[in-house]
Write a protein that holds these residues in place. Structure first.
Motif, PDB file in Angstrom:
ATOM      1  N   THR A  80     -49.012  81.689  53.194  1.00 52.62           N
ATOM      2  CA  THR A  80     -49.269  80.277  52.924  1.00 52.62           C
ATOM      3  C   THR A  80     -48.185  79.413  53.574  1.00 52.62           C
ATOM      4  OG1 THR A  80     -49.237  78.608  51.160  1.00 52.62           O
ATOM      5  CG2 THR A  80     -48.084  80.644  50.712  1.00 52.62           C
ATOM      6  N   PRO A  81     -48.571  78.257  54.100  1.00 53.59           N
ATOM      7  CA  PRO A  81     -47.541  77.357  54.631  1.00 53.59           C
ATOM      8  C   PRO A  81     -46.889  76.539  53.513  1.00 53.59           C
ATOM      9  CG  PRO A  81     -49.682  76.338  54.892  1.00 53.59           C
ATOM     10  CD  PRO A  81     -49.927  77.696  54.266  1.00 53.59           C
ATOM     11  N   TYR A  82     -47.555  76.557  52.320  1.00 54.69           N
ATOM     12  CA  TYR A  82     -47.097  75.676  51.249  1.00 54.69           C
ATOM     13  C   TYR A  82     -46.118  76.424  50.346  1.00 54.69           C
ATOM     14  CZ  TYR A  82     -46.969  71.870  48.053  1.00 54.69           C
ATOM     15  OH  TYR A  82     -46.513  70.832  47.291  1.00 54.69           O
ATOM     16  N   THR A  83     -44.873  76.514  50.825  1.00 56.48           N
ATOM     17  CA  THR A  83     -43.846  77.287  50.146  1.00 56.48           C
ATOM     18  C   THR A  83     -42.488  76.916  50.722  1.00 56.48           C
ATOM     19  OG1 THR A  83     -43.066  79.560  49.724  1.00 56.48           O
ATOM     20  CG2 THR A  83     -44.193  79.193  51.803  1.00 56.48           C
ATOM     21  N   PHE A  84     -41.460  77.492  50.154  1.00 55.83           N
ATOM     22  CA  PHE A  84     -40.110  77.369  50.690  1.00 55.83           C
ATOM     23  C   PHE A  84     -40.044  78.199  51.974  1.00 55.83           C
ATOM     24  CE2 PHE A  84     -35.502  78.732  50.172  1.00 55.83           C
ATOM     25  CZ  PHE A  84     -34.989  77.532  50.611  1.00 55.83           C
ATOM     26  N   ALA A  85     -39.266  77.746  52.946  1.00 59.27           N
ATOM     27  CA  ALA A  85     -39.208  78.384  54.269  1.00 59.27           C
ATOM     28  C   ALA A  85     -38.927  79.887  54.209  1.00 59.27           C
ATOM     29  CB  ALA A  85     -38.146  77.691  55.117  1.00 59.27           C
ATOM     30  N   SER A  86     -38.260  80.339  53.166  1.00 61.17           N
ATOM     31  CA  SER A  86     -37.904  81.752  53.024  1.00 61.17           C
ATOM     32  C   SER A  86     -39.100  82.679  53.214  1.00 61.17           C
ATOM     33  CB  SER A  86     -37.288  81.965  51.636  1.00 61.17           C
ATOM     34  OG  SER A  86     -37.206  83.324  51.314  1.00 61.17           O
ATOM     35  N   THR A  87     -40.264  82.310  52.677  1.00 59.23           N
ATOM     36  CA  THR A  87     -41.432  83.194  52.688  1.00 59.23           C
ATOM     37  C   THR A  87     -41.820  83.576  54.119  1.00 59.23           C
ATOM     38  OG1 THR A  87     -42.198  81.904  50.788  1.00 59.23           O
ATOM     39  CG2 THR A  87     -43.745  83.506  51.704  1.00 59.23           C
ATOM     40  N   SER A  88     -42.087  82.584  54.964  1.00 61.96           N
ATOM     41  CA  SER A  88     -42.526  82.912  56.319  1.00 61.96           C
ATOM     42  C   SER A  88     -41.351  83.329  57.208  1.00 61.96           C
ATOM     43  CB  SER A  88     -43.306  81.757  56.939  1.00 61.96           C
ATOM     44  OG  SER A  88     -42.636  80.555  56.740  1.00 61.96           O
ATOM     45  N   PRO A  98     -46.678  85.401  61.335  1.00 64.70           N
ATOM     46  CA  PRO A  98     -47.351  84.792  60.187  1.00 64.70           C
ATOM     47  C   PRO A  98     -48.666  84.126  60.609  1.00 64.70           C
ATOM     48  CG  PRO A  98     -45.544  83.388  60.902  1.00 64.70           C
ATOM     49  CD  PRO A  98     -45.553  84.583  61.819  1.00 64.70           C
ATOM     50  N   VAL A  99     -49.680  84.296  59.792  1.00 66.24           N
ATOM     51  CA  VAL A  99     -50.961  83.608  60.006  1.00 66.24           C
ATOM     52  C   VAL A  99     -51.162  82.763  58.756  1.00 66.24           C
ATOM     53  CG1 VAL A  99     -53.452  83.923  60.225  1.00 66.24           C
ATOM     54  CG2 VAL A  99     -51.873  85.450  61.453  1.00 66.24           C
ATOM     55  N   PHE A 100     -51.249  81.437  58.951  1.00 64.26           N
ATOM     56  CA  PHE A 100     -51.228  80.549  57.792  1.00 64.26           C
ATOM     57  C   PHE A 100     -52.614  80.262  57.240  1.00 64.26           C
ATOM     58  CE2 PHE A 100     -47.207  79.722  59.973  1.00 64.26           C
ATOM     59  CZ  PHE A 100     -46.325  79.908  58.920  1.00 64.26           C
ATOM     60  N   CYS A 101     -52.764  80.537  55.956  1.00 60.39           N
ATOM     61  CA  CYS A 101     -54.023  80.325  55.247  1.00 60.39           C
ATOM     62  C   CYS A 101     -53.880  79.049  54.420  1.00 60.39           C
ATOM     63  CB  CYS A 101     -54.265  81.531  54.336  1.00 60.39           C
ATOM     64  SG  CYS A 101     -55.780  81.423  53.378  1.00 60.39           S
ATOM     65  N   LEU A 118     -59.412  84.958  58.524  1.00 61.55           N
ATOM     66  CA  LEU A 118     -58.157  85.035  59.287  1.00 61.55           C
ATOM     67  C   LEU A 118     -57.755  86.474  59.606  1.00 61.55           C
ATOM     68  CD1 LEU A 118     -56.150  82.378  57.222  1.00 61.55           C
ATOM     69  CD2 LEU A 118     -57.130  82.054  59.501  1.00 61.55           C
ATOM     70  N   ILE A 119     -58.498  87.441  59.046  1.00 63.32           N
ATOM     71  CA  ILE A 119     -58.151  88.847  59.258  1.00 63.32           C
ATOM     72  C   ILE A 119     -58.576  89.288  60.657  1.00 63.32           C
ATOM     73  CG2 ILE A 119     -58.623  91.231  58.477  1.00 63.32           C
ATOM     74  CD1 ILE A 119     -58.895  90.106  55.626  1.00 63.32           C
ATOM     75  N   THR A 120     -57.663  89.936  61.383  1.00 62.72           N
ATOM     76  CA  THR A 120     -57.983  90.510  62.699  1.00 62.72           C
ATOM     77  C   THR A 120     -57.607  91.994  62.647  1.00 62.72           C
ATOM     78  OG1 THR A 120     -55.788  90.264  63.691  1.00 62.72           O
ATOM     79  CG2 THR A 120     -57.238  88.330  63.784  1.00 62.72           C
ATOM     80  N   GLU A 121     -57.778  92.701  63.768  1.00 66.93           N
ATOM     81  CA  GLU A 121     -57.406  94.132  63.751  1.00 66.93           C
ATOM     82  C   GLU A 121     -55.898  94.310  63.648  1.00 66.93           C
ATOM     83  OE1 GLU A 121     -58.036  93.050  68.108  1.00 66.93           O
ATOM     84  OE2 GLU A 121     -58.855  92.493  66.150  1.00 66.93           O
ATOM     85  N   LYS A 122     -55.150  93.210  63.856  1.00 69.24           N
ATOM     86  CA  LYS A 122     -53.679  93.310  63.774  1.00 69.24           C
ATOM     87  C   LYS A 122     -53.135  93.046  62.361  1.00 69.24           C
ATOM     88  CE  LYS A 122     -52.799  91.613  68.458  1.00 69.24           C
ATOM     89  NZ  LYS A 122     -52.765  90.224  68.985  1.00 69.24           N
ATOM     90  N   THR A 123     -53.989  92.544  61.469  1.00 66.22           N
ATOM     91  CA  THR A 123     -53.506  92.175  60.134  1.00 66.22           C
ATOM     92  C   THR A 123     -53.112  93.414  59.327  1.00 66.22           C
ATOM     93  OG1 THR A 123     -55.110  90.375  60.203  1.00 66.22           O
ATOM     94  CG2 THR A 123     -54.074  90.815  58.078  1.00 66.22           C
ATOM     95  N   THR A 124     -51.915  93.380  58.715  1.00 65.56           N
ATOM     96  CA  THR A 124     -51.508  94.528  57.884  1.00 65.56           C
ATOM     97  C   THR A 124     -51.187  94.140  56.445  1.00 65.56           C
ATOM     98  OG1 THR A 124     -49.230  94.304  58.663  1.00 65.56           O
ATOM     99  CG2 THR A 124     -50.629  95.919  59.809  1.00 65.56           C
TER     100      THR A 124
END
Ligand SMILES: *Cc1c(COP(=O)(O)O)cnc(C)c1O
Length: 367
Positions: A80-88, A98-101, A118-124
């Motif tokens: 999520t982009p809606y958080t403190f910078a620490s997360t991303s 990061p892929v922002f939902c 937002l899921i691709t073959e690279k998402t883990t």
């Protein structure tokens, strides 16, 4: 000049209580490296949070970085982009993208109905945040993760001690991180914890927080140093004795804020759920300019003039910062953008005088 009122104030326990632990440290002559107080705090947290296993770290951010590393992720992580910078930051600092939902308008947590596109073959993995202590749609996220074989990590920095349908909030996902920074509901001055469910990940984290050392003569991985000291653990042991009382006092203030603010047209508060035991960590409000007649910055300036300093948490959004624009493709997150421009976190701490709560509500009501 009256004393300024800030958005928060760290809880300071009675000094005698802290000194009792300090005497113990002086007797044991152990200052760090998983000492007695450290282990006692890990045990008490596991009990209090009703989780299988709690591991302590120097701070919440290193805990998050190391748990992402310990899970051996690669490629993309939906967050999520809606958080403190620490997360991303923790995602990018692990070499992941990061892929922002986008978030829900009702409680600012990740909108689980928007994850699958937002899921691709690279998402883990999915790294979601119980932002302000509003729990994510843990059941929806669990189902999506199971279907696509993704790991789930919760940034529970704001959610200490909460329960969802009677279950300790640390139990959801593959791991959860709590921050014990001085400004959080429960703190160890600086500190954090990771909640894990199996000892395989626990063993990895144990190495990662202590240079990869596994025995006197063996170093088996390129670990970091993220051990909590005895002096910090002592603060945690003191504060844990007061936590229920602190949350109860926060609750009184939040309920009063919500009762008064919900009557003001154009002022919006997050929807609360009946099945959640909240910790009342923050008091965010959304100023809907069209209805209220003024914007968020107006309200902020008006309170500032009276010596009251709310904060524009979370503004700016991380996915609008230059340091991110060069790191990843930007997904559109219109709701997060709108909330970020309209939100104001009002002052809240256990002994915030009720007259101040009323004064803040008066000022917002009068415009
Ligand atoms: C405070 C916080 C962190 C970082 O925790 P520290 O203990 O300060 O390192 C991470 N995520 C969120 C959402 C936070 O609020």
């Amino acid at each position: 000049m009256k004393k300024p009122i800030y958005v928060t104030k760290p809880y300071i326990p009675p000094m005698e209580e802290y000194l009792k632990y300090i005497e113990e440290i002086w007797k044991s002559e152990v200052l760090t490296n998983m000492g007695g107080l450290h282990n006692q705090l890990e045990y008490q947290l596991k009990q209090y949070l009703e989780v299988p296993y709690a591991m302590l770290f120097t701070n919440g951010h290193s805990a998050l970085e190391l748990v992402l590393e310990g899970l051996n992720l690669s490629g993309e992580v939906i967050t999520t982009p809606y958080t403190f910078a620490s997360t991303s930051h923790a995602i990018v600092r692990n070499g992941l993208t990061p892929v922002f939902c986008d978030i829900k308008d009702s409680d600012f947590t990740m909108d689980s109905s928007k994850i699958e596109s937002l899921i691709t073959e690279k998402t883990t993995a999915i790294l979601a945040v119980h932002v302000y202590g509003y729990p994510c749609d843990v059941e929806g996220i669990r189902k999506i993760a199971k279907k696509h074989n993704l790991k789930v990590i919760y940034d529970a920095a704001h959610a200490f001690g909460e329960k969802v349908e009677g279950i300790g909030i640390g139990n959801f996902g593959d791991a959860s991180m709590f921050s014990f920074h001085a400004t959080k509901v429960f703190h160890t001055v600086e500190g954090g914890a990771v909640i894990i469910k199996n000892m395989e990940l626990g063993y990895k984290l144990h190495q990662l927080r202590n240079f990869g050392i596994t025995g006197e003569e063996s170093i088996t991985s390129i670990g970091s140093n993220a051990k909590m000291s005895e002096l910090h653990a002592a603060m945690g042991l003191c504060n844990l004795k007061h936590i229920d009382e602190l949350i109860a006092k926060r609750r009184v203030r939040v309920e009063h804020y919500e009762k008064r603010l919900s009557k003001i047209p154009g002022v919006r508060i997050a929807q609360r759920r009946d099945d959640v035991e909240y910790n009342y960590a923050y008091m965010p409000i959304v100023i809907e300019e069209k209805e209220y007649g003024e914007d968020r910055d107006y309200v902020c300036t008006r309170l500032n003039r009276e010596g009251i300093f709310p904060r524009k948490y979370f503004y700016p959004l991380v996915n609008t910062c230059d340091c991110y624009l060069e790191k990843c493709d930007m997904q559109e997150t219109p709701i997060a953008n709108h909330i970020s421009k309209s939100v104001l976190s009002l002052p809240l701490y256990a002994d915030l005088p009720m007259e101040i709560v009323d004064k803040i509500c008066d000022l917002i009501e009068e415009r």
